[in-house]
Design a protein around this motif. Structure first.
Motif, PDB file in Angstrom:
ATOM      1  N   GLU A 187       0.779  -1.468   0.062  1.00  0.00           N
ATOM      2  CA  GLU A 187       0.443  -0.061  -0.153  1.00  0.00           C
ATOM      3  C   GLU A 187       0.837   1.599   0.093  1.00  0.00           C
ATOM      4  OE1 GLU A 187      -3.768   2.452   0.296  1.00  0.00           O
ATOM      5  OE2 GLU A 187      -3.334   0.719  -0.743  1.00  0.00           O
ATOM      6  N   ILE A 188       2.028   1.310   0.709  1.00  0.00           N
ATOM      7  CA  ILE A 188       2.711   2.331   0.918  1.00  0.00           C
ATOM      8  C   ILE A 188       3.068   2.736  -0.706  1.00  0.00           C
ATOM      9  CG2 ILE A 188       5.004   3.140   1.122  1.00  0.00           C
ATOM     10  CD1 ILE A 188       5.356   1.915   3.620  1.00  0.00           C
ATOM     11  N   ASN A 229     -15.444  -3.841   0.754  1.00  0.00           N
ATOM     12  CA  ASN A 229     -14.179  -4.421  -0.644  1.00  0.00           C
ATOM     13  C   ASN A 229     -13.203  -5.275  -0.632  1.00  0.00           C
ATOM     14  OD1 ASN A 229     -11.892  -4.407  -2.703  1.00  0.00           O
ATOM     15  ND2 ASN A 229     -13.088  -2.679  -3.560  1.00  0.00           N
ATOM     16  N   HIS A 230     -12.601  -5.902   0.636  1.00  0.00           N
ATOM     17  CA  HIS A 230     -12.002  -6.889   1.092  1.00  0.00           C
ATOM     18  C   HIS A 230     -12.515  -7.815   1.397  1.00  0.00           C
ATOM     19  CE1 HIS A 230      -7.611  -4.953   0.967  1.00  0.00           C
ATOM     20  NE2 HIS A 230      -8.408  -4.533   0.053  1.00  0.00           N
ATOM     21  N   GLY A 231     -13.683  -7.549   2.096  1.00  0.00           N
ATOM     22  CA  GLY A 231     -14.465  -9.011   2.315  1.00  0.00           C
ATOM     23  C   GLY A 231     -14.935  -9.609   0.722  1.00  0.00           C
ATOM     24  N   GLY A 234     -10.059  -3.493  -8.675  1.00  0.00           N
ATOM     25  CA  GLY A 234      -8.704  -4.246  -8.885  1.00  0.00           C
ATOM     26  C   GLY A 234      -7.396  -3.537  -9.227  1.00  0.00           C
ATOM     27  N   ASP A 235      -7.512  -3.209  -7.649  1.00  0.00           N
ATOM     28  CA  ASP A 235      -5.693  -2.836  -7.130  1.00  0.00           C
ATOM     29  C   ASP A 235      -4.801  -3.349  -6.995  1.00  0.00           C
ATOM     30  OD1 ASP A 235      -4.761  -0.108  -6.693  1.00  0.00           O
ATOM     31  OD2 ASP A 235      -4.249  -0.782  -4.901  1.00  0.00           O
ATOM     32  N   LYS A 236      -3.953  -3.222  -6.702  1.00  0.00           N
ATOM     33  CA  LYS A 236      -3.081  -4.597  -6.053  1.00  0.00           C
ATOM     34  C   LYS A 236      -3.666  -5.129  -4.561  1.00  0.00           C
ATOM     35  CE  LYS A 236       0.925  -1.627  -5.355  1.00  0.00           C
ATOM     36  NZ  LYS A 236       1.200  -0.970  -6.912  1.00  0.00           N
ATOM     37  N   THR A 237      -4.199  -3.911  -4.185  1.00  0.00           N
ATOM     38  CA  THR A 237      -4.080  -4.614  -2.812  1.00  0.00           C
ATOM     39  C   THR A 237      -5.653  -6.086  -2.742  1.00  0.00           C
ATOM     40  OG1 THR A 237      -4.847  -2.871  -2.335  1.00  0.00           O
ATOM     41  CG2 THR A 237      -2.985  -3.190  -1.236  1.00  0.00           C
ATOM     42  N   GLN A 238      -6.543  -5.957  -3.321  1.00  0.00           N
ATOM     43  CA  GLN A 238      -7.669  -6.474  -3.743  1.00  0.00           C
ATOM     44  C   GLN A 238      -7.510  -7.261  -4.035  1.00  0.00           C
ATOM     45  OE1 GLN A 238     -10.524  -5.105  -6.437  1.00  0.00           O
ATOM     46  NE2 GLN A 238     -11.921  -5.549  -5.184  1.00  0.00           N
ATOM     47  N   ILE A 239      -6.675  -7.379  -5.275  1.00  0.00           N
ATOM     48  CA  ILE A 239      -5.966  -9.044  -5.839  1.00  0.00           C
ATOM     49  C   ILE A 239      -4.999  -9.773  -5.155  1.00  0.00           C
ATOM     50  CG2 ILE A 239      -4.709  -9.536  -7.579  1.00  0.00           C
ATOM     51  CD1 ILE A 239      -7.498  -8.543  -8.826  1.00  0.00           C
TER      52      ILE A 239
END
Length: 192
Positions: A15-16, A48-50, A116-121
């Motif tokens: 996330e940084i 989102n992460h759920g 679709g962000d890298k943290t969601q993937i």
């Protein structure tokens, strides 16, 4: 417990410099109200992460352990490469309807920016890898807060002092290690 700790660490590092951390900087500068911004980030991330964790659990049930191992291993390695590519925030993501207020504006923009962000993937992949979606979602949410809450309070002052290339390299190395370990059969005791 491993799923919680790995998920927290990986997402905090990833996330940084990510576009959602940049969005936290922008929202803090624009609204100057940290509490509703942090609450909006928390709510958007949980939803989102759920959903991402549920998708990861569904994928685990759908695929054979061998196929899942290969897909996850390659996904983690792809995440390592993606982490090395710096994010840029788009102006459309910062335009917010004034009717929503600070919390609503943060909730909507963070939820959409995280799609679709890298943290969601990464959340999808980690939930599938560990077969513990609740612990992964708790960890990825905590990781988002570890990276984004300081951004809300210190804004651009902090971002100029953090060696982004080093942080992205460390996050990429963690994703690469997860990918290689998965391809080599780590987690096979979990049914992977």
């Amino acid at each position: 417990m491993e799923s919680l700790l790995v998920s927290t660490g990986v997402v905090a590092l990833a996330e940084i410099g990510d576009k959602t951390q940049l969005l936290a900087f922008i929202l803090a500068a624009r609204f100057k109200k940290p509490l509703p911004i942090i609450c909006g980030i928390l709510a958007a991330t949980i939803v989102n992460h759920g959903l991402a964790g549920a998708l990861g659990a569904w994928i685990t049930a759908l695929l054979s352990p061998d196929m899942l191992r290969w897909i996850l291993g390659i996904s983690f390695i792809a995440m390592a490469v993606w982490t090395l590519i710096p994010d840029k925030i788009e102006d459309e993501e910062t335009r917010i309807a004034s009717k929503l207020g600070v919390f609503g504006a943060t909730l909507v923009t963070f939820f959409l920016a995280e799609m679709g962000d890298k943290t969601q993937i990464a959340t999808v992949a980690l939930a599938a890898h560990y077969a513990a979606p609740l612990m992964v979602v708790a960890g990825t949410t905590l990781g988002m807060l570890i990276a984004d809450v300081p951004a809300v309070f210190v804004g651009d002052k902090l971002s100029s002092r953090i060696p982004m290339r080093l942080v992205h390299s460390i996050a990429a190395a963690v994703f690469a290690c997860l990918g290689v370990a998965t391809l080599l059969g780590a987690g096979s005791g979990l049914g992977l």
